[in-house]
Design a protein around this motif. Structure first.
Motif, short mmCIF file in Angstrom:
data_model
loop_
_atom_site.label_atom_id
_atom_site.label_comp_id
_atom_site.label_asym_id
_atom_site.label_seq_id
_atom_site.Cartn_x
_atom_site.Cartn_y
_atom_site.Cartn_z
N PRO A 242 0.89 -1.19 -0.11
CA PRO A 242 -0.01 0.03 0.03
C PRO A 242 0.95 1.36 0.08
O PRO A 242 2.08 1.32 0.61
CB PRO A 242 -1.06 -0.07 1.29
N LEU A 243 0.38 2.34 -0.68
CA LEU A 243 0.99 3.51 -0.41
C LEU A 243 1.01 4.09 0.86
O LEU A 243 0.33 3.84 1.85
CB LEU A 243 0.35 4.75 -1.30
N THR A 244 2.11 4.91 1.00
CA THR A 244 2.46 5.56 2.33
C THR A 244 1.39 6.53 2.52
O THR A 244 0.38 7.24 1.58
CB THR A 244 3.64 6.34 2.44
N MET A 245 1.01 6.95 3.95
CA MET A 245 -0.16 8.03 4.34
C MET A 245 0.63 9.39 3.59
O MET A 245 -0.49 10.20 3.04
CB MET A 245 -0.13 8.17 5.68
N HIS A 258 -8.26 23.25 -0.39
CA HIS A 258 -7.50 24.02 0.82
C HIS A 258 -8.07 23.37 2.11
O HIS A 258 -8.61 24.21 2.87
CB HIS A 258 -7.63 25.36 0.50
N PRO A 259 -7.81 21.95 2.25
CA PRO A 259 -8.24 21.58 3.43
C PRO A 259 -7.58 22.20 4.79
O PRO A 259 -6.57 22.37 4.53
CB PRO A 259 -8.14 19.91 3.53
N THR A 260 -8.23 22.26 5.81
CA THR A 260 -7.71 22.53 7.34
C THR A 260 -7.63 21.26 8.12
O THR A 260 -6.60 20.49 7.70
CB THR A 260 -8.69 23.47 7.90
N LYS A 261 -8.45 21.06 9.10
CA LYS A 261 -8.34 19.64 9.56
C LYS A 261 -8.64 18.76 8.76
O LYS A 261 -9.45 18.63 7.87
CB LYS A 261 -9.32 19.85 11.04
N ALA A 262 -7.88 17.47 9.00
CA ALA A 262 -8.04 16.44 8.19
C ALA A 262 -7.72 14.93 9.15
O ALA A 262 -6.96 15.05 10.01
CB ALA A 262 -7.39 16.19 6.97
N VAL A 263 -8.56 14.09 8.88
CA VAL A 263 -8.19 12.62 9.66
C VAL A 263 -8.20 11.63 8.51
O VAL A 263 -9.05 11.58 7.71
CB VAL A 263 -9.58 12.29 10.53
N ILE A 264 -7.04 10.83 8.54
CA ILE A 264 -6.76 9.81 7.70
C ILE A 264 -6.94 8.51 8.37
O ILE A 264 -5.90 8.34 9.47
CB ILE A 264 -5.20 9.95 7.02
N SER A 265 -7.76 7.68 7.91
CA SER A 265 -7.74 6.39 8.45
C SER A 265 -7.22 5.34 7.53
O SER A 265 -7.75 5.16 6.27
CB SER A 265 -9.31 6.13 8.89
N LEU A 266 -6.34 4.40 8.05
CA LEU A 266 -5.94 3.47 7.26
C LEU A 266 -6.80 2.31 7.02
O LEU A 266 -7.84 1.96 7.53
CB LEU A 266 -4.48 2.82 7.87
N ALA A 267 -6.70 1.57 5.99
CA ALA A 267 -7.70 0.48 5.63
C ALA A 267 -7.36 -0.64 6.43
O ALA A 267 -6.12 -1.12 6.90
CB ALA A 267 -7.40 0.05 4.14
N LYS A 268 -8.20 -1.38 6.84
CA LYS A 268 -8.18 -2.33 8.15
C LYS A 268 -8.07 -3.64 7.55
O LYS A 268 -7.48 -4.46 7.96
CB LYS A 268 -9.45 -2.25 8.91
#
Length: 683
Positions: A242-245, A258-268
């Motif tokens: 998988p690609l890196t975050m 132009h995102p401000t706050k962001a949440v990146i959730s990895l695939a389980k």
């Protein structure tokens, strides 16, 4: 609303509040702690919210690598990117550890548990996330919100609603001058009224967060389609990684504005897509989430869901979340803070009122309990209460003109005339006019007392008796002043004695017991006078009371101004001993005299106390632990009558006769004062 329905609603409201109240208080206190989280967290937890800013942060993958090195035992789950420059990057692991990384140096500055820190712990408590099952936690918070909205706020507003629009303003006014249970009830009702809209908003906006079926219902109600299932990544080639975050975040930024706050959730799993949600520039609120789903291996955008293009149902859901979290600016935060603060205030006042009501039913010496057998609306703003002995027990006998002391609560005692025929044993009837400036008595009886309730009263006393030797009785009343005279008229009618009753009111609707006094047996005896102008009133009184035939006695009760007009009319025509007056309050002219300090000497205890100009004798005695029983505090009821051994009295009461005042051996310590420097009391 019928009396029976009101009693049932009150029982449900009261016992629901007492049983669910601790849970509500728990949610309110933890919610208050979270209300200004954004403003206070940087002060309480600086290393988790703020680091030095720089023009060019390090690569995201380098930041994650630093977190992995510092916490090798956990599996990476998600990354939270701060809303503004200088905010640390949060790297979360599967064992609930969160590492805070400086974006400029890629150094770990803090490590704590998922619900660590002051505000994290408060959030965990508020959302019941200390329970293992999130569905149970959501059921508790959502269920409590439903109880608050329906049973407490809904029923509370129904119970608050006044019986007449005339009392709407009074019912919505906080009255700090009240005492005891009357103040508790006024505080509970007034705070509850103004906080109800805010509490309903808090409760309703929490429901979509707690229950999936509520979110589904919103979609159905507004015609929005259900949210689509999350897309899946394509089957990866053998040996693919998988690609890196960092790479995935670069792909997401290409479609986000132009995102401000962001949440990146990895695939389980290997087939799950990587989910990224962000708050784009210019978003309407802090929960306006735009979603990007990426293939974990190729980085292909599988689906982009900008918030602006999302369904109405989703926008309602997300807006509710923002409102509940107070993320619509400081004004909303303040409103929700004060609305939530109302819960502990109402909890305290409700419990205090309940405890005081239990205390008020304790029977003290000289008192006994009665049961409310009926409650009736007798006129505009006037209710009658029929009282009977418990278990069919008899009640002490009384004579026409008598009154009883009613213990409204542990600290409030009021006097009400008995307005039924003394010959009808086994019951007392009182009539109470709800006064706009009620100090707690009439308001409490009108709002709280229902059929089946118990009240503590004292045995009847009579300071306004009929003159036995009178040949004819002239009864003159205005407004609620008719109450002691009704019993007199009934007794005189039954005994076949000569009498007449003149009753002055604003209208038929304001005349208490109009139907009863209009019965044929009172024909020629009872005269109603409606909306009589001052000059016409004087003319009527001169015609009725111009002369005093031998053996005639006058009985007068009503508002002070009305009684003054009657007394002016009979002055010089009727001897003082033939005029009998029942007062509602002390003479305002007497009260108008200047108050100067003096000393009160207690003969039996040999104590001398200073009475300042702004305190009564009773206030000073009570302050020094000397028990003097008081009731009306207006010099009307006679409860605080105290013997005088020496000194001149400045009588300001409406209880003592002129003869008793001239004797100077008694004083009403609740209102009267000394003429001179000292007065000696038999205490």
């Amino acid at each position: 609303m019928t009396s029976t329905l009101r009693v049932r609603l009150l029982q449900i409201h009261r016992w629901t509040g007492l049983s669910v109240g601790l849970l509500l208080l728990f949610l309110a206190v933890t919610g208050l702690g979270l209300q200004f989280r954004h403003q206070l967290q940087p002060l309480a937890e600086p290393t988790t919210t703020r680091v030095a800013s720089c023009e060019r942060p390090t690569e995201l993958d380098d930041q994650i690598a630093a977190a992995r090195a510092a916490h090798a035992s956990g599996k990476l789950e998600s990354v939270i990117l701060g809303e503004e420059r200088g905010a640390p990057t949060q790297v979360r692991f599967s064992d609930d550890a969160t590492l805070f990384v400086d974006p400029c140096s890629a150094q770990v500055v803090q490590q704590q548990a998922r619900w660590g820190g002051l505000f994290g712990r408060l959030e965990q408590l508020h959302r019941f996330r200390f329970l293992e099952d999130n569905d149970v936690a959501n059921a508790i918070t959502g269920g409590t919100a439903i109880v608050m909205a329906v049973l407490l706020v809904g029923f509370g507003l129904a119970l608050w609603w006044p019986s007449s629009l005339r009392w709407l303003k009074t019912s919505a006014t906080l009255r700090p001058g009240l005492k005891g249970r009357a103040f508790d009830l006024n505080l509970h009702r007034t705070v509850g009224l103004y906080a109800s809209v805010l509490l309903l908003a808090v409760a309703i906006t929490s429901l979509p967060l707690a229950f999936k079926w509520v979110r589904q219902s919103i979609n159905v109600a507004v015609g929005s389609p259900p949210p689509p299932a999350k897309p899946k990544s394509a089957e990866p080639p053998p040996g693919a990684k998988p690609l890196t975050m960092g790479a995935l975040w670069e792909r997401a930024q290409a479609v986000l504005d132009h995102p401000t706050k962001a949440v990146i959730s990895l695939a389980k799993t290997k087939n799950d897509a990587v989910e990224i949600y962000a708050i784009e520039q210019g978003a309407s609120h802090a929960e306006a989430r735009s979603y990007v789903y990426l293939d974990a291996y190729s980085g292909k955008v599988l689906r982009f869901e900008p918030y602006a293009a999302s369904s109405l149902g989703n926008r309602i859901y997300r807006t509710s979340a923002a409102i509940h979290a107070g993320e619509f600016g400081v004004l909303l935060q303040l409103l929700q803070f004060f609305g939530t603060l109302a819960i502990p205030v109402m909890g305290y006042s409700g419990i205090s009122s309940f405890v005081r009501s239990r205390r008020s039913t304790r029977v003290e010496a000289g008192s006994f309990q009665v049961e409310v057998a009926s409650v009736r609306d007798e006129a505009i703003g006037i209710k009658s209460f029929e009282l009977t002995g418990l278990g069919g027990k008899g009640l002490p006998a009384f004579t026409p003109g008598a009154h009883i002391n009613v213990h409204v609560d542990h600290e409030t005692v009021r006097q009400y005339s008995l307005c039924n025929d003394p010959d009808r044993r086994g019951r007392y009837r009182i009539a109470v006019r709800r006064a706009p400036d009620s100090r707690g008595g009439s308001q409490a009886l009108h709002e709280r007392v229902q059929v089946g309730d118990r009240l503590v009263i004292e045995a009847p006393r009579n300071h306004f008796p009929l003159e036995r030797g009178a040949r004819h009785h002239v009864l003159v009343a205005a407004g609620i002043g008719v109450t002691p005279l009704i019993g007199m008229a009934q007794a005189l009618q039954r005994q076949g004695k000569s009498y007449e009753l003149h009753y002055f009111t604003r209208s038929i609707e304001h005349a208490a017991f109009h139907d009863e006094l209009s019965q044929p047996r009172f024909n020629g005896r009872v005269n109603f006078h409606y909306a009589v102008e001052p000059e016409r009133l004087r003319e009527l009184l001169r015609r009725v009371l111009a002369e005093r035939p031998e053996g005639h006695h006058l009985y007068l009760c009503g508002p002070r101004r009305f009684m003054e007009v009657v007394e002016e009319t009979v002055a010089g025509r009727w001897p003082a001993e033939s005029i009998h007056v029942e007062h509602f309050s002390a003479d305002p002219q007497a009260q108008a005299g200047p108050c100067v300090p003096f000393e009160v000497h207690l003969q039996r205890s040999q104590r001398t106390l200073d009475v300042p100009a702004n305190k009564s004798i009773a206030d000073v005695l009570c302050h020094h632990g000397i028990n003097v029983v008081t009731s009306c505090r207006q010099g009307v009821c006679g409860t605080c009558l105290t013997g005088v051994i020496a000194g001149n009295c400045d009588h300001r009461d409406a209880f003592l006769s002129d003869k008793e005042r001239k004797a100077g051996d008694k004083i009403m310590v609740c209102v009267s004062r000394a003429r001179g420097d000292q007065i000696v009391l038999d205490l």
